[in-house]
Design a protein around this motif. Structure first.
Motif, mmCIF file in Angstrom:
data_model
loop_
_atom_site.group_PDB
_atom_site.id
_atom_site.type_symbol
_atom_site.label_atom_id
_atom_site.label_comp_id
_atom_site.label_asym_id
_atom_site.label_seq_id
_atom_site.Cartn_x
_atom_site.Cartn_y
_atom_site.Cartn_z
ATOM 1 N N GLY A 37 -28.043 -96.670 -21.454
ATOM 2 C CA GLY A 37 -28.008 -96.819 -20.008
ATOM 3 C C GLY A 37 -29.389 -96.658 -19.415
ATOM 4 O O GLY A 37 -30.345 -96.281 -20.100
ATOM 5 N N ASP A 38 -29.468 -96.913 -18.113
ATOM 6 C CA ASP A 38 -30.771 -96.876 -17.432
ATOM 7 C C ASP A 38 -30.810 -95.916 -16.247
ATOM 8 O O ASP A 38 -31.675 -96.025 -15.389
ATOM 9 N N GLN A 39 -29.878 -94.949 -16.215
ATOM 10 C CA GLN A 39 -29.885 -93.999 -15.095
ATOM 11 C C GLN A 39 -29.835 -92.552 -15.582
ATOM 12 O O GLN A 39 -29.104 -91.715 -15.043
ATOM 13 N N GLY A 40 -30.671 -92.241 -16.579
ATOM 14 C CA GLY A 40 -30.728 -90.887 -17.114
ATOM 15 C C GLY A 40 -31.820 -90.034 -16.502
ATOM 16 O O GLY A 40 -32.067 -88.913 -16.955
ATOM 17 N N VAL A 41 -32.483 -90.559 -15.459
ATOM 18 C CA VAL A 41 -33.528 -89.787 -14.778
ATOM 19 C C VAL A 41 -33.257 -89.749 -13.277
ATOM 20 O O VAL A 41 -32.583 -90.623 -12.726
ATOM 21 N N ASN A 42 -33.787 -88.706 -12.640
ATOM 22 C CA ASN A 42 -33.692 -88.563 -11.187
ATOM 23 C C ASN A 42 -34.736 -89.439 -10.507
ATOM 24 O O ASN A 42 -35.632 -89.982 -11.167
ATOM 25 N N GLU A 43 -34.654 -89.543 -9.192
ATOM 26 C CA GLU A 43 -35.615 -90.359 -8.427
ATOM 27 C C GLU A 43 -37.054 -89.918 -8.642
ATOM 28 O O GLU A 43 -37.968 -90.736 -8.610
ATOM 29 N N GLY A 45 -38.272 -88.933 -11.369
ATOM 30 C CA GLY A 45 -38.646 -89.221 -12.746
ATOM 31 C C GLY A 45 -38.272 -88.137 -13.747
ATOM 32 O O GLY A 45 -38.468 -88.319 -14.945
ATOM 33 N N SER A 46 -37.723 -87.039 -13.264
ATOM 34 C CA SER A 46 -37.307 -85.979 -14.185
ATOM 35 C C SER A 46 -35.994 -86.361 -14.862
ATOM 36 O O SER A 46 -35.168 -87.071 -14.295
ATOM 37 N N VAL A 47 -35.821 -85.879 -16.080
ATOM 38 C CA VAL A 47 -34.632 -86.215 -16.853
ATOM 39 C C VAL A 47 -33.430 -85.444 -16.310
ATOM 40 O O VAL A 47 -33.491 -84.234 -16.101
ATOM 41 N N ALA A 85 -34.151 -108.543 -30.117
ATOM 42 C CA ALA A 85 -35.281 -108.910 -29.264
ATOM 43 C C ALA A 85 -34.836 -109.564 -27.960
ATOM 44 O O ALA A 85 -35.411 -109.321 -26.902
ATOM 45 N N GLU A 86 -33.775 -110.376 -28.025
ATOM 46 C CA GLU A 86 -33.358 -111.119 -26.831
ATOM 47 C C GLU A 86 -32.515 -110.292 -25.854
ATOM 48 O O GLU A 86 -32.267 -110.726 -24.731
ATOM 49 N N ASP A 87 -32.103 -109.089 -26.250
ATOM 50 C CA ASP A 87 -31.244 -108.262 -25.393
ATOM 51 C C ASP A 87 -32.055 -107.314 -24.514
ATOM 52 O O ASP A 87 -33.063 -106.746 -24.954
ATOM 53 N N LEU A 88 -31.611 -107.133 -23.295
ATOM 54 C CA LEU A 88 -32.109 -106.127 -22.345
ATOM 55 C C LEU A 88 -33.611 -106.198 -22.037
ATOM 56 O O LEU A 88 -34.248 -105.170 -21.850
ATOM 57 N N PRO A 89 -34.194 -107.387 -21.938
ATOM 58 C CA PRO A 89 -35.629 -107.442 -21.642
ATOM 59 C C PRO A 89 -35.938 -106.815 -20.282
ATOM 60 O O PRO A 89 -35.212 -107.007 -19.316
ATOM 61 N N GLY A 90 -36.976 -106.002 -20.246
ATOM 62 C CA GLY A 90 -37.413 -105.371 -19.006
ATOM 63 C C GLY A 90 -36.614 -104.149 -18.600
ATOM 64 O O GLY A 90 -36.924 -103.505 -17.599
ATOM 65 N N THR A 91 -35.594 -103.773 -19.375
ATOM 66 C CA THR A 91 -34.766 -102.619 -19.035
ATOM 67 C C THR A 91 -35.481 -101.334 -19.422
ATOM 68 O O THR A 91 -36.099 -101.238 -20.480
ATOM 69 N N LEU A 92 -35.395 -100.336 -18.548
ATOM 70 C CA LEU A 92 -35.930 -99.013 -18.831
ATOM 71 C C LEU A 92 -34.773 -98.126 -19.285
ATOM 72 O O LEU A 92 -33.999 -97.632 -18.467
ATOM 73 N N LEU A 93 -34.651 -97.940 -20.591
ATOM 74 C CA LEU A 93 -33.547 -97.173 -21.159
ATOM 75 C C LEU A 93 -33.842 -95.685 -21.035
ATOM 76 O O LEU A 93 -34.896 -95.218 -21.471
ATOM 77 N N MET A 111 -33.245 -89.109 -21.477
ATOM 78 C CA MET A 111 -34.639 -89.085 -21.903
ATOM 79 C C MET A 111 -35.515 -89.792 -20.884
ATOM 80 O O MET A 111 -35.014 -90.485 -20.000
ATOM 81 N N LEU A 112 -36.814 -89.611 -21.030
ATOM 82 C CA LEU A 112 -37.738 -90.371 -20.206
ATOM 83 C C LEU A 112 -37.529 -91.851 -20.494
ATOM 84 O O LEU A 112 -37.188 -92.225 -21.623
ATOM 85 N N PRO A 113 -37.714 -92.712 -19.511
ATOM 86 C CA PRO A 113 -37.459 -94.148 -19.702
ATOM 87 C C PRO A 113 -38.316 -94.765 -20.801
ATOM 88 O O PRO A 113 -39.504 -94.493 -20.920
ATOM 89 N N LYS A 114 -37.643 -95.586 -21.609
ATOM 90 C CA LYS A 114 -38.301 -96.357 -22.669
ATOM 91 C C LYS A 114 -38.157 -97.827 -22.299
ATOM 92 O O LYS A 114 -37.048 -98.338 -22.195
ATOM 93 N N GLY A 115 -39.269 -98.500 -22.082
ATOM 94 C CA GLY A 115 -39.230 -99.904 -21.690
ATOM 95 C C GLY A 115 -38.881 -100.807 -22.852
ATOM 96 O O GLY A 115 -39.400 -100.648 -23.953
ATOM 97 N N LYS A 116 -37.973 -101.739 -22.619
ATOM 98 C CA LYS A 116 -37.570 -102.715 -23.637
ATOM 99 C C LYS A 116 -38.285 -104.029 -23.330
ATOM 100 O O LYS A 116 -37.959 -104.735 -22.391
ATOM 101 N N ASP A 117 -39.302 -104.321 -24.127
ATOM 102 C CA ASP A 117 -40.066 -105.551 -23.950
ATOM 103 C C ASP A 117 -39.255 -106.775 -24.350
ATOM 104 O O ASP A 117 -38.378 -106.699 -25.210
ATOM 105 N N GLU A 118 -39.590 -107.904 -23.732
ATOM 106 C CA GLU A 118 -38.971 -109.172 -24.100
ATOM 107 C C GLU A 118 -39.481 -109.583 -25.481
ATOM 108 O O GLU A 118 -40.644 -109.350 -25.819
ATOM 109 N N ASP A 119 -38.597 -110.141 -26.296
ATOM 110 C CA ASP A 119 -38.939 -110.646 -27.620
ATOM 111 C C ASP A 119 -39.398 -109.561 -28.597
ATOM 112 O O ASP A 119 -40.144 -109.830 -29.537
ATOM 113 N N VAL A 120 -38.980 -108.298 -28.369
ATOM 114 C CA VAL A 120 -39.296 -107.202 -29.277
ATOM 115 C C VAL A 120 -38.009 -106.461 -29.603
ATOM 116 O O VAL A 120 -37.256 -106.089 -28.697
ATOM 117 N N GLU A 121 -37.746 -106.258 -30.896
ATOM 118 C CA GLU A 121 -36.601 -105.444 -31.281
ATOM 119 C C GLU A 121 -36.887 -103.986 -30.950
ATOM 120 O O GLU A 121 -38.040 -103.547 -31.012
#
Length: 130
Positions: A37-43, A45-47, A85-93, A111-121
């Protein structure tokens, strides 16, 4: 998975573990997926600390089947998933959960957001420690 402010075993899983060790259950549903998911942090930025009472992530964006569990030590099951690679591009997990084969959340880690790059597993491991 050692308990800390960012990781929790859900109440559902604690109850199931209690019942299987006492014989009230004969089978424990196996962990089959990791949900993200992409909502594990507060506004700010704290977890956000997850709650054992949660039955869903704050905002699930994907769910992936785990590979064969590994056991780096006798009391730890290590689950690994790869987001294609094709899933969730640009998502901050920023949240992940172990999910059993009946669809129930077993453990949650924010956790702190982890960016999912396009075309990267993206490969993620989740240790379930006992």
């Amino acid at each position: 998975m050692a308990e800390n402010n960012n990781t929790v075993i859900t109440d559902y899983r604690r109850e199931a573990l209690c019942k299987i060790t006492s014989g009230a259950l004969s089978k424990l549903p196996a962990v089959s997926h990791v949900a993200f998911g992409d909502q594990g942090v507060n506004e700010d930025g704290s977890v956000k600390p997850p709650s054992g009472a949660q039955t869903a992530l704050n905002h699930e964006v994907g769910r992936y089947e785990v590979g064969t569990a590994e056991y780096p030590i006798a009391t730890t099951a290590r689950y690994t998933v790869t987001i294609p690679a094709e899933d969730l591009p640009g998502t901050l997990l920023s949240e992940a959960a172990l999910v059993d084969d009946e669809g129930n959340l077993c453990a949650i880690r924010n956790m702190l957001p982890k960016g999912k790059d396009e075309d990267v597993e993206f490969t993620f491991t989740f240790d379930d420690e006992f």
